[in-house]
Write a protein that holds these residues in place. Sequence first.
Motif, PDB file in Angstrom:
ATOM      1  N   ASP A 147      10.741  17.259 -11.342  1.00  0.00           N
ATOM      2  CA  ASP A 147      11.672  17.246 -10.201  1.00  0.00           C
ATOM      3  C   ASP A 147      12.170  15.690  -9.524  1.00  0.00           C
ATOM      4  O   ASP A 147      12.957  15.664  -8.755  1.00  0.00           O
ATOM      5  N   PHE A 148      11.416  14.864 -10.434  1.00  0.00           N
ATOM      6  CA  PHE A 148      11.876  13.497 -10.282  1.00  0.00           C
ATOM      7  C   PHE A 148      11.964  12.691 -11.743  1.00  0.00           C
ATOM      8  O   PHE A 148      10.984  12.865 -12.290  1.00  0.00           O
ATOM      9  N   VAL A 149      12.887  12.257 -12.057  1.00  0.00           N
ATOM     10  CA  VAL A 149      13.367  11.635 -13.204  1.00  0.00           C
ATOM     11  C   VAL A 149      13.711   9.981 -13.073  1.00  0.00           C
ATOM     12  O   VAL A 149      14.842   9.742 -12.210  1.00  0.00           O
ATOM     13  N   VAL A 150      13.023   9.267 -13.458  1.00  0.00           N
ATOM     14  CA  VAL A 150      13.469   7.772 -13.433  1.00  0.00           C
ATOM     15  C   VAL A 150      13.768   7.122 -14.731  1.00  0.00           C
ATOM     16  O   VAL A 150      12.685   7.329 -15.540  1.00  0.00           O
ATOM     17  N   CYS A 151      14.632   6.508 -15.202  1.00  0.00           N
ATOM     18  CA  CYS A 151      14.782   5.817 -16.533  1.00  0.00           C
ATOM     19  C   CYS A 151      15.410   4.370 -16.196  1.00  0.00           C
ATOM     20  O   CYS A 151      16.522   4.263 -15.447  1.00  0.00           O
ATOM     21  N   ALA A 152      14.945   3.338 -16.642  1.00  0.00           N
ATOM     22  CA  ALA A 152      15.330   1.854 -16.367  1.00  0.00           C
ATOM     23  C   ALA A 152      15.500   1.144 -17.676  1.00  0.00           C
ATOM     24  O   ALA A 152      14.586   1.294 -18.711  1.00  0.00           O
ATOM     25  N   GLY A 153      16.673   0.459 -17.859  1.00  0.00           N
ATOM     26  CA  GLY A 153      16.748  -0.555 -19.091  1.00  0.00           C
ATOM     27  C   GLY A 153      17.967  -1.363 -18.836  1.00  0.00           C
ATOM     28  O   GLY A 153      18.480  -1.330 -17.751  1.00  0.00           O
ATOM     29  N   ASP A 154      17.925  -2.407 -19.879  1.00  0.00           N
ATOM     30  CA  ASP A 154      18.845  -3.465 -19.507  1.00  0.00           C
ATOM     31  C   ASP A 154      19.830  -3.538 -20.551  1.00  0.00           C
ATOM     32  O   ASP A 154      20.762  -4.440 -20.519  1.00  0.00           O
ATOM     33  N   ASP A 155      19.928  -3.228 -21.592  1.00  0.00           N
ATOM     34  CA  ASP A 155      20.749  -3.479 -22.752  1.00  0.00           C
ATOM     35  C   ASP A 155      21.471  -2.309 -23.348  1.00  0.00           C
ATOM     36  O   ASP A 155      21.237  -1.094 -23.050  1.00  0.00           O
ATOM     37  N   LYS A 156      22.223  -2.350 -24.512  1.00  0.00           N
ATOM     38  CA  LYS A 156      22.958  -1.299 -25.262  1.00  0.00           C
ATOM     39  C   LYS A 156      22.172  -0.088 -25.670  1.00  0.00           C
ATOM     40  O   LYS A 156      22.472   0.954 -25.513  1.00  0.00           O
ATOM     41  N   THR A 157      21.054  -0.362 -26.029  1.00  0.00           N
ATOM     42  CA  THR A 157      19.982   0.513 -26.603  1.00  0.00           C
ATOM     43  C   THR A 157      19.636   1.606 -25.321  1.00  0.00           C
ATOM     44  O   THR A 157      19.374   2.716 -25.584  1.00  0.00           O
ATOM     45  N   ASP A 158      19.472   1.202 -24.334  1.00  0.00           N
ATOM     46  CA  ASP A 158      19.233   2.040 -23.127  1.00  0.00           C
ATOM     47  C   ASP A 158      20.267   2.769 -22.731  1.00  0.00           C
ATOM     48  O   ASP A 158      19.951   3.768 -22.004  1.00  0.00           O
ATOM     49  N   GLU A 159      21.497   2.560 -23.146  1.00  0.00           N
ATOM     50  CA  GLU A 159      22.749   3.345 -22.447  1.00  0.00           C
ATOM     51  C   GLU A 159      22.532   4.748 -23.331  1.00  0.00           C
ATOM     52  O   GLU A 159      22.973   5.615 -22.713  1.00  0.00           O
ATOM     53  N   ASP A 160      21.654   4.731 -24.429  1.00  0.00           N
ATOM     54  CA  ASP A 160      21.883   6.107 -25.055  1.00  0.00           C
ATOM     55  C   ASP A 160      20.812   7.015 -24.224  1.00  0.00           C
ATOM     56  O   ASP A 160      20.874   8.131 -23.895  1.00  0.00           O
ATOM     57  N   MET A 161      19.847   6.474 -23.536  1.00  0.00           N
ATOM     58  CA  MET A 161      18.817   6.938 -22.599  1.00  0.00           C
ATOM     59  C   MET A 161      19.856   7.671 -21.368  1.00  0.00           C
ATOM     60  O   MET A 161      19.697   8.909 -20.865  1.00  0.00           O
ATOM     61  N   PHE A 162      20.548   6.857 -20.811  1.00  0.00           N
ATOM     62  CA  PHE A 162      21.263   7.034 -19.656  1.00  0.00           C
ATOM     63  C   PHE A 162      22.156   8.297 -20.012  1.00  0.00           C
ATOM     64  O   PHE A 162      22.268   9.121 -19.219  1.00  0.00           O
TER      65      PHE A 162
END
Length: 828
Positions: free
Chosen positions: A735-750
């Motif tokens: 019921d709570f999801v947080v995802c943090a990243g800074d570069d292009k590889t992290d856009e896959d997570m988003f």
Amino acid sequence: MHKPNLDEAAELSLQVVSLSRPSSFSGKVEGAHSKHEKFSAPVRIIAASHFLPFTITISEETPNEPYQWTVSRRSGHTAMYAGIRSLSDNPNTDCTHIGWIGFYKDLKGEEHPCDSLSHESRTNICKELEKHGAVPVFVDEEIANGHYEGYSKQILWPLLHYMSWNDSHSMNPAWWDSYNKVNKMFAAAINSIYKEGDIVWVHDYHLLLLPGMFKAMQPSATIGLFLHSPFPSSELFRSLPNRQEVLYGMLGSTSIGFQTYSYARHFLSSCTRVLGLESTPTGIDNKGQMVSIGVFPIGIDARNVQERRSLPSVLAKMKTLQEMFANKRIIIGRDRLDEVAGIKQKLEAFEQFLDMYPEWRNNVVLIQVTQPGQSRQPKLEAKISELVTSINSRYGSLEFMPIMYHHTFLNTDEYMALLNIADLCLITVIRDGMNTGSLEYVVCQQDKHSPLLLSEFTGTAGSVSGAMQINPWDYAGVAQAIDTALRMSPEEKKVRYKEMYRHVMNHDAQYWASTVIQDLRATVLAGQSSSETPTLDIPLFIKCFKQSKRRMIMLDYDGTLTPITNIPSQALPPPEMLEALSTLCADPNNFVCVISGRDRAFLDLHLGNIKGLSLSGEHGSFIRYPGGDWINLLAEMDMSWKDEVMSIFEFYTERTAGATIEAKETSITWHFRNADPEYGEFQAKECMNHLENSVVSKRPVEILVGKKCLEVRPISVNKGEIVKRLMGAKPKQWDFVVCAGDDKTDEDMFRSLRKIKSSVGQVESQASTNSSPNLSSVSMRLPPYYFTITVGPSDKRSAAAWHVNNSHDVVEALTMIAATSGNAKNDE
């Protein structure tokens, strides 16, 4: 400004058939017309092409000015026009077509430029075309000639078709001026009718500057560009004097579509090498604005061809031709008289066929029809005529000629009749965008199921799998293929034909147009065209954390939990970050995972002592759950490509002072952060092109362009897949999801979380979807709460819903919720 509905975006993304990778061609697709039914919301489209699909003639009722006009359909470009026209068939779609009207015809049928027409006559043209959903652009004859006959035909068309310029007059600077002016005229014409929310769809190489020009007028506009011609390799394209202006003009688009994956890859390579921009297989980062790249093979108006092939006039022509060529096997060819059409190669191969297989002499006839090409080529005309005469003299007689050569326009009835009765269609083009003639042949062969010999250099070759592919330069190979095709059994013909027919009917012009527009709408609605990402709302973040019971926390390492350093080994975790992670992991309601590009040894050394922390290394290649051992998710994958990549990286490391190689178990990274900035970027581009040509095109790997580094990894590996794995088969449990990243590889997570969120049925928290922070808070009253956070400036293009400025802000936010988690634990 209208804000994107993220739920609708996710739904559209699932509906659209993405063809941005070669493997996508093998996927199952829906029928052509089903796409039209999915325009659920009203949409207004402005399509721009060089010519309008209409010609105008003075009405007999007005022999003198001001004239009234009659409108008729223009020949040529039938696939493009049919696709655009089909968009208006949907009740929720309003499509307006903008283009140059060309010359008008007088009562005698003679053509004249529109320059001398009175204002009233021009107004009447506009009124008449308005009835057909069209808006004309009036261009003076001199400018029109410089734009079309000059720069478009003499410079761009040869270049795009891999032909070099042979003389200095080809670089006439007046042509470039005319090209600029016409593109500006089109931009002004579109702007005069544009309304916010409209989709602008630009077509082909005549208008490559238009997207950038119109973007300057309407920065928030949604602009699609589709290139119907090939796009050459960067080595050839970089010879264009105005290469930067053309590329930046194209990059004013929201999305750019190509006929084949190789053309898209060449464009990406040109943007990297000429402009120094970073790219992925599906997009270009144009100074913070992500331009989507897709592949959408065009089709034909298949149902119209079906109707025309059975007309009584066509059947009558068929009977005449069958009597004329009784007991002969007919090979049909129809091409424009251009070097790239491969007519010379076809004739040479046919001559070799007659020489190699004497039993076919006097039994096979090649009916070759040509029509005028992009420009007059007297040398080519003479050479073809000479070849035809030579072959007919050698293998023909007074009673029969093996080649029937017609250098003229063929009326539609005769063309359809030939396609109906042919025993073989032979297409030997040496460079082509999308050869629609081959698709028309398939539709016309419903009775005979005759085979198709198709040059591997056509855009069609990659999608019409039932055709026999040939290399036009291999004359003996083509001759052998002709013999094989003519001897093919009825059973094999039927199997091959069924595959071709299915493709042509399911991927017609209507399907192509609707798919492109759906893909463009999905890109926009997904928020990829928004200019700014809002700053993380800390009070809302803490509030949602406190109200939740099952929490998933996924964090990148470099640049997110720690600042980027020049020496990767010095990116050590700060004490406050370790403390925050330890506190969060101590709460049994939290599942915390660090998803990094680092190898297992580094993660074990610096984060392995945190009890309850899950780790994923090498961008999702490995995973370790709390208390468990590392799991290799790529244990069964072939890694033999690593030696080849390592040798290339070593080659560039030796020649780039400050560059280093980081070899991991499932990937290899080339770092150039400590190299000279300009030279390092240059070497990175050279290295990437070397990899693309030597490795990526042959192996199942991809190049990841990171911050001052290039990483080669298996194409099936990315952080998005790990996110799916962690969220599990029942993502509603969180019921709570947080995802943090800074570069292009992290856009896959988003992007993965956006799709998961859509399946759960909750709109992601994002301040940009509301006009005030209070409304954002209201939208988060009920779980699940999703927070995707990118590290960087607010104008950074990202699929994340929120942003923070640096890694310190990430650690601070984690510290705040960790304090809340700790207090809750103590309260219990």
